[in-house]
Write a protein that holds these residues in place. Structure first.
Motif, short mmCIF file in Angstrom:
data_model
loop_
_atom_site.label_atom_id
_atom_site.label_comp_id
_atom_site.label_asym_id
_atom_site.label_seq_id
_atom_site.Cartn_x
_atom_site.Cartn_y
_atom_site.Cartn_z
N ALA A 16 0.82 -1.21 0.00
CA ALA A 16 0.00 0.00 0.00
C ALA A 16 0.86 1.26 0.00
O ALA A 16 0.55 2.23 -0.69
N ASN A 17 1.94 1.25 0.75
CA ASN A 17 2.69 2.48 0.96
C ASN A 17 4.13 2.42 0.47
O ASN A 17 4.87 3.35 0.65
N ARG A 26 -1.11 3.09 -2.68
CA ARG A 26 -1.64 4.29 -2.03
C ARG A 26 -2.17 5.25 -3.10
O ARG A 26 -1.50 5.56 -4.07
N GLY A 27 -3.40 5.67 -2.93
CA GLY A 27 -4.02 6.61 -3.85
C GLY A 27 -4.68 5.97 -5.06
O GLY A 27 -5.20 6.66 -5.92
N TYR A 32 -7.41 6.14 -10.25
CA TYR A 32 -8.04 5.31 -11.29
C TYR A 32 -9.49 5.03 -10.91
O TYR A 32 -9.80 4.81 -9.74
N ASN A 33 -10.37 5.00 -11.89
CA ASN A 33 -11.77 4.70 -11.60
C ASN A 33 -11.97 3.19 -11.49
O ASN A 33 -11.15 2.39 -11.95
N TYR A 84 -10.96 -1.30 0.76
CA TYR A 84 -9.95 -1.66 1.76
C TYR A 84 -8.73 -0.75 1.62
O TYR A 84 -8.22 -0.21 2.60
N LEU A 85 -8.24 -0.58 0.40
CA LEU A 85 -7.06 0.24 0.19
C LEU A 85 -7.32 1.70 0.55
O LEU A 85 -6.48 2.36 1.17
N ALA A 86 -8.50 2.22 0.21
CA ALA A 86 -8.83 3.60 0.55
C ALA A 86 -8.92 3.77 2.06
O ALA A 86 -8.39 4.74 2.61
#
Length: 93
Positions: A16-17, A26-27, A32-33, A84-86
């Motif tokens: 993730a980071n 991250r991001g 991306y949609n 989850y990532l957000a």
């Protein structure tokens, strides 16, 4: 569910980071949609064949390798992964 998908399918190449050379996640929800991520994660080859400009930029930035994303996640599973990532990212300081 998103954490499970991340850990069992993505974490070997993506964090993730931390950029392991294939892009930190991250991001991802802001960059991306969901429709693009669904296509890219499930069948990257189809986007390569139509010369998708975003995939082309990703390959220019990170290089091309033998691995191409080819999964069979449902829309709900992709959405769960993105959520989850957000959520995870929002808790990083």
């Amino acid at each position: 569910k998103g954490r499970e998908i991340m850990n069992s399918n993505c974490a070997a190449c993506h964090k993730a980071n931390i950029d392991l050379g294939s892009g930190a996640l991250r991001g991802i929800d802001k960059n991306y949609n969901a429709a693009f991520l669904m296509d890219y994660i499930n069948n990257e080859d189809s986007l390569i064949k139509v010369n998708n400009s975003v995939v082309k930029q990703l390959h220019e930035k990170y290089g091309e390798n033998d691995y191409k994303h080819k999964n069979e996640f449902t829309k709900e599973e992709i959405e769960s992964l993105i959520y989850y990532l957000a959520t995870y990212q929002n808790n990083l300081k």
